[in-house]
Design a protein around this motif. Structure first.
Motif, mmCIF file in Angstrom:
data_model
loop_
_atom_site.group_PDB
_atom_site.id
_atom_site.type_symbol
_atom_site.label_atom_id
_atom_site.label_comp_id
_atom_site.label_asym_id
_atom_site.label_seq_id
_atom_site.Cartn_x
_atom_site.Cartn_y
_atom_site.Cartn_z
ATOM 1 N N LEU A 1 21.703 -17.574 19.123
ATOM 2 C CA LEU A 1 22.274 -16.345 19.692
ATOM 3 C C LEU A 1 21.661 -15.110 19.047
ATOM 4 O O LEU A 1 21.218 -14.179 19.735
ATOM 5 N N LYS A 2 21.611 -15.090 17.723
ATOM 6 C CA LYS A 2 21.091 -13.918 17.020
ATOM 7 C C LYS A 2 19.584 -13.769 17.222
ATOM 8 O O LYS A 2 19.057 -12.646 17.273
ATOM 9 N N THR A 3 18.891 -14.893 17.375
ATOM 10 C CA THR A 3 17.449 -14.830 17.651
ATOM 11 C C THR A 3 17.186 -14.210 19.019
ATOM 12 O O THR A 3 16.295 -13.364 19.170
ATOM 13 N N ILE A 4 17.971 -14.613 20.005
ATOM 14 C CA ILE A 4 17.817 -14.052 21.349
ATOM 15 C C ILE A 4 18.096 -12.549 21.333
ATOM 16 O O ILE A 4 17.318 -11.748 21.867
ATOM 17 N N GLU A 5 19.213 -12.164 20.709
ATOM 18 C CA GLU A 5 19.584 -10.742 20.653
ATOM 19 C C GLU A 5 18.534 -9.939 19.894
ATOM 20 O O GLU A 5 18.121 -8.856 20.332
ATOM 21 N N GLY A 6 18.092 -10.462 18.762
ATOM 22 C CA GLY A 6 17.117 -9.742 17.945
ATOM 23 C C GLY A 6 15.760 -9.629 18.605
ATOM 24 O O GLY A 6 15.114 -8.574 18.560
#
Length: 333
Positions: A232-237
Motif C-alpha cells: 500500500l505504501k509503495t503504491i502511494e509513494g
C-alpha cells in the motif's frame, strides 16, 4: 442512520471534517451525525444544525500517541467517545481521520470483534489502470503477523464488501504472493492458497503479484498485514513521486517542454484523477461489530464526504450484518 464522528482527528480537523459532514448531510436525507470534539471550534463551522449533534470534549488522541495505551487512558477523547457511542448502540457506524493505530484499537477493543473472526483486517480500495472500479486490499496493516485462516477470513469479508458496496456479483479473489504459480511463497501463503482454492463459494483466481495488481487481475486481493501495508505504501509513494518527477522535468527543461506540459494538462489531470484514492472512501476495518472507516490524516472535506458515502452504503446494505450472519453459521455448523 446515525454516524459517530471523531471531529478532531486528522491534520485538517475540525474544518475538513465538518465540511464533509455537511455535504453528506445535504446529500443523504436518512443520515444523522454526532460530532465529538471541541464545541468552541466545531459550532462556528456548522451553519445549519439540522440532523447534527455536537458532543463536547477537550480530550484528543494525537497522531504520535501510543495507540492502545491512549485509547485505554483517554476515555474522554473524541475518538474513544465516538467508538463508545457505536458500542452503546447510540450510533450505527464510526468514522475518523485520526491516529490509525488508535482507530484500530477503538474498533477492536471498544466496539469489539465479530464472534468467529480471529483478526479484523484493514481494507482500502485502490485504483486500477484499466478501469475506474479499483480493487480491495486486505489486510493493509491491522496485523503484523497472520495465520492461513486469517487470510481466508479476510477473503470472505472482502467478498461481502465487494458485493454490497461495489456491486460486484462474483468478486475475483487473488492471493498476494511472490509468484503466480500455485506452489509459490512460504508456508503461510501455501496453506492460505489451499484454503481459498478449496472453497467453492470463493471465485479464487490464484496468486497475484505486486507487479500487476494495479492492472486489476482481482477485485479482492488478500494479504498478510505486513506485506499488505508495505505494498500500500509503495503504491502511494510511487504515484506521488512519479507525479513530482514528471512535473519537475516538464517545468525545468526549457520552453518546448513547458509548452508540451501546457498542451498535456488535461492528460495529467486524468492521471491524477486515476490515482485519487479519496473517491473510493476510506479504509474499512472489517471484522468488528459495526462499520468502522478510517480516512487519511491529510483528508480534505471531499475525502470525508466520500468516506461518509461509503458508510451510507455499508449501513444500507447491512454489510457487517452479512459477515456476522455468515460466521455465526460457520461457528454453529
Amino acid at each position: 442512520m446515525k454516524i459517530a464522528i471523531d471531529a478532531m482527528g486528522g491534520d485538517n480537523a475540525p474544518e475538513a471534517i465538518v465540511k464533509g459532514v455537511l455535504a453528506a448531510r445535504d446529500a443523504f436525507s436518512d443520515m444523522e451525525f454526532i460530532l465529538y470534539g471541541d464545541q468552541a471550534q466545531i459550532k462556528p463551522l456548522v451553519s445549519n444544525i439540522e440532523r447534527i449533534e455536537i458532543q463536547h470534549t477537550d480530550e484528543v488522541i494525537a497522531g504520535d500517541d501510543e495507540p492502545v495505551r491512549s485509547v485505554r487512558r483517554k476515555k474522554q477523547a473524541s475518538m474513544v467517545l465516538a467508538a463508545q457511542a457505536v458500542k452503546d448502540h447510540h450510533a450505527d457506524a464510526f468514522f475518523s481521520c485520526g491516529n490509525t493505530g488508535a482507530v484500530l484499537a477503538c474498533g477492536i477493543f471498544v466496539i469489539g470483534r465479530i464472534k468467529g473472526i480471529e483478526r479484523p483486517g484493514l481494507m482500502p480500495t485502490l485504483p486500477t489502470v484499466a478501469t475506474d472500479d479499483g480493487f480491495n486490499l486486505i489486510d493493509a496493516g491491522a496485523n503484523a503477523s497472520s495465520k492461513p485462516n486469517h487470510l481466508y477470513q479476510y477473503a470472505k469479508m472482502g467478498i461481502y464488501y465487494a458485493q454490497d458496496v461495489r456491486k460486484i456479483k462474483q468478486p475475483r479473489v487473488g492471493l498476494l504472493n511472490n509468484g503466480t504459480e500455485y506452489d509459490k511463497g512460504d508456508d503461510l501463503h501455501k496453506e492460505a492458497y489451499q484454503l481459498l482454492k478449496d472453497d467453492p463459494d470463493i471465485n479464487f483466481i490464484g496468486n497475484v503479484e505486486a507487479t500487476n495488481i494495479l492492472e486489476g487481475p482481482a477485485d479482492v486481493v488478500v494479504s498478510d498485514g505486513f506485506t499488505g501495508n508495505a505494498v500500500l505504501k509503495t503504491i502511494e509513494g510511487t504515484a506521488g513521486a512519479l507525479m513530482k518527477v514528471i512535473k519537475h522535468s516538464l517545468l525545468n527543461s526549457g520552453m518546448l517542454s513547458k509548452l508540451g506540459a501546457a498542451m498535456s494538462k488535461s492528460a495529467f489531470a486524468a492521471v491524477k484523477d486515476k490515482f485519487d484514492t479519496s473517491k473510493y472512501g476510506g479504509a474499512v476495518l472489517l471484522g468488528v461489530a459495526a462499520p468502522v472507516v478510517k480516512s487519511h490524516g491529510a483528508s480534505d472535506d471531499r475525502a470525508v464526504y466520500y468516506a461518509l458515502t461509503q458508510i451510507h452504503d455499508m449501513v444500507n446494505k447491512q454489510t457487517v450484518q452479512h459477515v456476522i450472519d455468515y460466521f455465526s453459521k460457520e461457528k454453529n455448523s
